[in-house]
Design an enzyme around this catalytic site. Structure first.
Site, mmCIF file in Angstrom:
data_model
loop_
_atom_site.group_PDB
_atom_site.id
_atom_site.type_symbol
_atom_site.label_atom_id
_atom_site.label_comp_id
_atom_site.label_asym_id
_atom_site.label_seq_id
_atom_site.Cartn_x
_atom_site.Cartn_y
_atom_site.Cartn_z
ATOM 1 C CG HIS A 152 -32.643 -25.193 11.781
ATOM 2 N ND1 HIS A 152 -33.056 -24.038 11.561
ATOM 3 C CD2 HIS A 152 -31.478 -25.456 10.495
ATOM 4 C CE1 HIS A 152 -31.892 -23.073 10.926
ATOM 5 N NE2 HIS A 152 -31.208 -24.490 10.164
ATOM 6 C CE1 TYR A 188 -24.850 -19.657 11.124
ATOM 7 C CE2 TYR A 188 -24.426 -18.934 9.449
ATOM 8 C CZ TYR A 188 -24.574 -19.624 9.988
ATOM 9 O OH TYR A 188 -24.145 -21.078 9.979
ATOM 10 C CB CYS A 196 -30.172 -25.318 7.813
ATOM 11 S SG CYS A 196 -28.040 -25.416 8.016
ATOM 12 C CB SER A 221 -19.703 -30.461 7.379
ATOM 13 O OG SER A 221 -21.185 -30.427 6.468
ATOM 14 N N GLY A 222 -22.498 -30.338 9.395
ATOM 15 C CA GLY A 222 -23.374 -29.334 10.078
ATOM 16 C C GLY A 222 -25.022 -28.733 9.171
#
Length: 420
Positions: free
Chosen positions: A327, A309, A345, A322-323
């Site tokens: 959101h 992605y 996420c 690490s992300g």
């Protein structure tokens, strides 16, 4: 250090009253020798510090005060420098000797107050002063506190970064004892050695809402180890806001947000799909970014693969280095509240993400439950500090030995013998 012994004459109060006349006593108004004015205890004690004018003490050597004879004992010793830093020490149970147990500061002025009592229980006192010399080494241990000054959530740990490796436990104890954290309201807390150059401080539970937290170092001029001395450190003051906690339930696909214990919102969400499950556990908001470009290659997903992605993401609240973010994910609105389809996420609608973004601040709590993912790392990937139970956290201190409660050993600046 020699002193002329204090001459004592043992006379009963009754005899003195008879000889001197009614209404005149020499043993205090209540006949208690402890109510008398303290005598000069110079003849009762010896001190290993310098007494000659202009001579300075070696800060590498401990202080020692001893009782010279069997005519009395030491009851208390306080030693502090001109800045108010106390020297910790131990007093023998029989009052015969006191010695310092924490290092002296270099190039400092000290005042030592020694309290004694003779065999009749009469109190004595001697005040000693001396200066310490400059350290021979120019190496200084620099300490940098974090986060930056500001207002944070109740989950924000305090950090201390060192510019030298400190591996020895005794040296760690010297450093840790000099790093002070004070909060209003007061809470019980402790430092944890994350590594040789990093410490974290947190309370047993989250910080109180609307607390003031002040951090400073007393390490300047203190000998840490061979050729290494404490340097100056900039103090830190932060405050906390409301207690904001977001609980993400990966099984029900809902996030419930609480403010000061009261539910204020429930948001449909999606979390990590199989193979990319969201980490369980308590995380702390690290940063907020209005726009982030998210690419699968940054988390190890091969470009061009089925899971690849490259997306513009808005209202991104970061919870791991690490992300992992909370959101806006408008592409998955149909799955939010029903299924887990993300790459780790927590996704929600754009309007909900904007609300969340505007509601939370750095240091607020995001807790994930009922996920099939791994547990949040305690350190290294954000602030997972709250996933360490309190007793284990205490074992990470160089001053504690795993006791779950109670004051730090360094809080007891001196020990007094039991009354006879």
């Amino acid at each position: 250090m020699n002193h002329t012994p204090r001459t004592r004459t043992v006379v009963s109060c009754a005899l003195l009253v008879t000889a001197l006349g009614a209404g005149v006593t020499a043993c205090g108004s209540d006949g208690n020798p402890l109510s008398a004015r303290p005598y000069d205890a110079a003849g009762l004690i010896s001190f290993n510090g310098p007494t000659e004018a202009g001579k300075r003490a070696d800060p590498d050597k401990p202080l020692e005060v001893t009782a010279n004879s069997d005519e009395g004992r030491i009851t208390d010793v306080t030693a502090q420098d001109a800045t108010g830093r106390h020297v910790a020490g131990e007093l023998a149970a029989d009052g015969s000797r006191w010695h310092s147990t924490s290092p002296l500061a270099a190039n400092a002025h000290y005042t030592v107050t020694v309290s004694t009592e003779d065999e009749d229980g009469a109190p004595g006192r001697k005040v000693l002063t001396f200066d310490t010399s400059q350290p021979t080494s120019k190496q200084r241990l620099k300490v940098t506190f974090g986060p930056e000054k500001g207002t944070y959530g109740v989950g924000q740990p305090i950090t201390a970064q060192l510019d030298h490796d400190i591996k020895d436990k005794a040296q760690r104890a010297v450093v840790e004892q000099a790093l002070r954290v004070d909060s209003t309201p007061a809470v019980q807390g402790s430092w944890y050695w994350v590594g040789n150059k990093e410490l974290h401080y947190r309370p047993k539970d989250y910080w109180p809402a609307h607390a003031t937290i002040q951090v400073h170092s007393n390490l300047e001029g203190i000998r840490v180890g061979d050729r290494l001395w404490g340097g100056a450190a900039k103090p830190l003051k932060i405050t906390t806001g409301d207690r904001i906690e977001a609980v993400t339930d990966a099984a029900t696909h809902q996030m419930t947000v609480y403010k000061n214990g009261q539910e204020i919102n429930q948001i449909p969400i999606t979390t990590g799909k199989p193979g990319f499950e969201t980490r369980n556990g308590v995380k702390v908001v690290l940063a907020k970014q209005y726009y982030v470009r998210m690419r699968g290659t940054t988390v190890g997903i091969a470009e061009g693969s089925a899971d690849s992605y490259d997306l513009p993401v808005y209202y991104a609240t970061r919870v791991t280095w690490s992300g992992e973010y909370v959101h806006a994910a408008p592409w998955s609105v149909g799955s939010q509240g029903y299924a887990n389809v993300s790459h780790g996420c927590t996704g929600m609608s754009t309007s909900n993400a904007e609300w969340f973004f505007d509601t939370v601040r750095e240091g607020d709590i995001v807790k994930v439950v009922n996920s099939n993912g791994d547990e949040m790392e305690p350190f290294g990937n954000g602030f997972g500090d709250w996933n360490v139970d309190w007793q284990k956290w205490r074992k990470g201190s160089a001053l504690f030995k795993g006791t779950p409660d109670g004051p730090a050993p360094g809080d007891a600046l001196r020990v007094q013998p039991a009354a006879a």
